[in-house]
Design an enzyme around this catalytic site. Structure first.
Site, short mmCIF file in Angstrom:
data_model
loop_
_atom_site.label_atom_id
_atom_site.label_comp_id
_atom_site.label_asym_id
_atom_site.label_seq_id
_atom_site.Cartn_x
_atom_site.Cartn_y
_atom_site.Cartn_z
N HIS A 97 -1.48 10.85 0.89
CA HIS A 97 -1.05 9.80 -0.10
C HIS A 97 -0.13 10.10 -1.52
O HIS A 97 0.81 9.56 -1.57
CB HIS A 97 -1.15 8.49 0.15
CG HIS A 97 -1.11 7.10 -0.34
ND1 HIS A 97 0.19 6.82 0.26
CD2 HIS A 97 -1.41 6.16 -1.75
CE1 HIS A 97 0.60 5.80 -0.97
NE2 HIS A 97 -0.35 5.43 -1.91
N ARG A 120 7.55 11.82 -9.03
CA ARG A 120 8.20 12.66 -10.48
C ARG A 120 9.00 13.80 -9.16
O ARG A 120 7.70 15.22 -9.27
CB ARG A 120 6.95 13.24 -10.76
CG ARG A 120 6.13 11.75 -11.35
CD ARG A 120 4.55 12.09 -12.36
NE ARG A 120 3.88 12.35 -11.08
CZ ARG A 120 2.61 11.20 -10.55
NH1 ARG A 120 3.45 9.93 -10.81
NH2 ARG A 120 2.03 11.44 -9.61
N GLU A 179 0.43 -1.75 2.55
CA GLU A 179 -0.59 -0.41 2.40
C GLU A 179 -1.97 -0.31 3.81
O GLU A 179 -2.25 -1.38 2.69
CB GLU A 179 -1.19 0.17 1.20
CG GLU A 179 0.27 0.54 -0.32
CD GLU A 179 -0.08 1.10 -1.15
OE1 GLU A 179 -1.16 1.10 -1.47
OE2 GLU A 179 0.35 1.79 -2.04
N GLU A 223 -4.60 0.24 4.49
CA GLU A 223 -5.76 0.57 3.93
C GLU A 223 -7.50 0.13 4.32
O GLU A 223 -7.64 -0.48 5.57
CB GLU A 223 -6.18 0.04 2.89
CG GLU A 223 -5.00 0.45 1.24
CD GLU A 223 -4.81 0.23 0.21
OE1 GLU A 223 -6.63 0.28 -0.72
OE2 GLU A 223 -4.09 1.09 -0.25
N ASP A 231 -2.58 -3.50 1.42
CA ASP A 231 -2.10 -3.66 -0.03
C ASP A 231 -0.87 -4.07 0.09
O ASP A 231 -0.26 -3.22 0.31
CB ASP A 231 -2.52 -2.42 -0.72
CG ASP A 231 -2.89 -2.45 -1.73
OD1 ASP A 231 -2.21 -3.99 -2.26
OD2 ASP A 231 -2.54 -2.04 -2.55
N GLN A 271 6.84 -3.13 -8.71
CA GLN A 271 5.40 -1.68 -9.58
C GLN A 271 6.52 -0.72 -10.14
O GLN A 271 5.66 -0.21 -11.19
CB GLN A 271 5.11 -1.28 -7.96
CG GLN A 271 3.92 -0.22 -8.38
CD GLN A 271 3.68 0.16 -6.60
OE1 GLN A 271 3.78 0.21 -5.89
NE2 GLN A 271 2.57 1.12 -7.17
#
Ligand code: CA
Length: 404
Positions: free
Chosen positions: A126, A135, A192, A194, A226, A233
């Site tokens: 992840h 990035r 998400e 989890e 989540d 964000q």
């Protein structure tokens, strides 16, 4: 009751090897701690009273697990031993039946009054996927990632029980090409998938919990969604991390699976290279072979495997307390999004649809890059059972409502 609650098939996912804890209310009854057998719940306060166990009866008469969690690991162990024994004793079935309710006749509540909540980021796959998306010209993993379990403190008060509707959050967002931020409903609402760890056994401020002491504080496991507004964000998270893009709601499954029920699910961790610092090492390091499944409406969109997660839950707890931060009964930490190596094993839409570049197609032919109003997200999981076969973890479900 039309069917005998004890009439379970050999491969039942909710048999005596499971016995998760939850909190439920039935018409005319107080809200109590319960366990689940097949499609029935057992009122544990009533069962413990009937058998003369006053300490447990008192704790289980509460509308949360916190009092029981506060009793500590020896009580968790002896209570589970007693419960398995009484459920397996054919001579006592009428007594147990007298404390049962059909699952479809009860309301399940948030099982834990969440004290503090921390979210980790423990899946290398992840973290790598997110790094590549955000990035593309840099290293996928940040330099600290293999040295410490990265995490942040979230908002305990907005952890809600699975089944609670989720109102689409509003807030500021600014796409990279835009000159100014705009305000409005999130257009990149995500999930998400989890795994949450429920913690108990208070510790003193200034002390820390080592890897090999962590088991005394790990009460159980619950599935966790989540919910994440990626656009909010992305604009807010530098330099202090997630804030309003996460804090509007996080969903916890109504069932907490005791760690003792997951003994057969323990696996070796992936090789940790470079070797972590000493405080993150110990004998009690493990992964968990939990097979997750993520469904949007009627379509299974992903099957994330927990067993490849990089950090052990014991390492996460050791790191969380290494600075002297104390623990409280009902603390909750989540693993971070569970993603595996394969595209069909990714635990967020951000990854599944690669930030909107590769939308996924649902069984009804519609496409998704992010969630639409009315979408229902369901996360389920199973694990190997102690006695062979498998057990189910409690599902965590949520429906997206339009913003207000
Ligand atoms: Ca997360």
């Amino acid at each position: 009751m039309t069917t005998d609650p004890f009439d379970l098939s050999a491969d039942a996912l909710w048999g005596p090897d499971n016995l998760p804890y939850g909190v439920a209310s039935a018409d005319g009854h107080d809200t109590h701690v319960v366990t689940r057998l097949g499609d029935h719940v057992i009122d544990l306060a009533a069962l413990a009273t009937l058998d003369g166990y006053r300490k447990w009866a008192r704790a289980w008469s509460n509308p949360s697990l916190n009092s029981f969690i506060a009793q500590g690991r020896s009580s968790w162990t002896s209570a589970r031993d007693w419960l398995q024994q009484i459920i397996r004793d054919e001579k006592r079935r009428d007594e147990v039946r007298s404390t049962m309710h059909s699952l479809d006749k009860v309301t399940l509540h948030l099982p834990v009054e969440v004290a503090d909540y921390v979210d980790f980021y423990a899946s290398e796959q992840h973290a790598t996927n997110v790094g590549r998306i955000f990035r593309p010209d840099g290293d996928a993993l940040t330099p600290n990632w293999k040295h410490l379990p990265i995490g942040y403190h979230g908002r305990a008060g907005t952890v809600v029980v699975g089944g609670t509707d989720i109102v689409r959050p509003v807030g500021q967002r600014k796409a990279p090409q835009d000159a100014e931020p705009v305000f409005g409903p999130s257009v990149r609402l995500d999930i998400e998938a989890e795994v949450g760890f429920v913690v108990g056994g208070e510790t003193e401020l200034g002390s820390r919990v080592g890897v090999d002491e962590a088991a005394d504080h790990l009460f159980g496991v619950a599935l966790f969604n989540d919910w994440s507004a990626r656009d909010i964000q992305a604009w807010e998270y530098v330099p202090l991390g997630p804030f309003l893009g996460k804090s509007f709601a996080s969903s916890l499954s109504p069932w907490v699976t005791p760690m003792a029920a997951l003994e057969a699910a323990k696996t070796a961790l992936p090789a940790q290279d470079p070797k972590p610092l000493d405080y993150l090492l110990g004998d009690d390091l493990f992964g968990l072979d939990l097979a997750l499944e993520v469904q949007i409406n009627d379509t299974v969109v992903s099957r994330p495997p927990y067993k490849g997660m990089y950090w052990s839950p014991t390492q996460m707890l050791a790191h969380l307390t290494v600075n002297g931060a104390s623990l409280r009964d009902g603390d909750l930490f989540a693993s971070g999004t569970v993603s595996g190596d394969e595209p069909g094993e990714r635990g967020s839409l951000l990854e599944l649809a690669w930030s909107g570049r590769e939308p996924i197609t649902l069984d009804d032919g519609t496409q998704r890059s992010f969630l639409e109003d009315g979408d229902v997200v369901t996360i389920t999981a199973t694990a190997p059972a102690v006695g062979g076969g498998r057990i189910a973890l409690g599902e965590v479900r949520g429906k997206v409502l339009p913003s207000r």
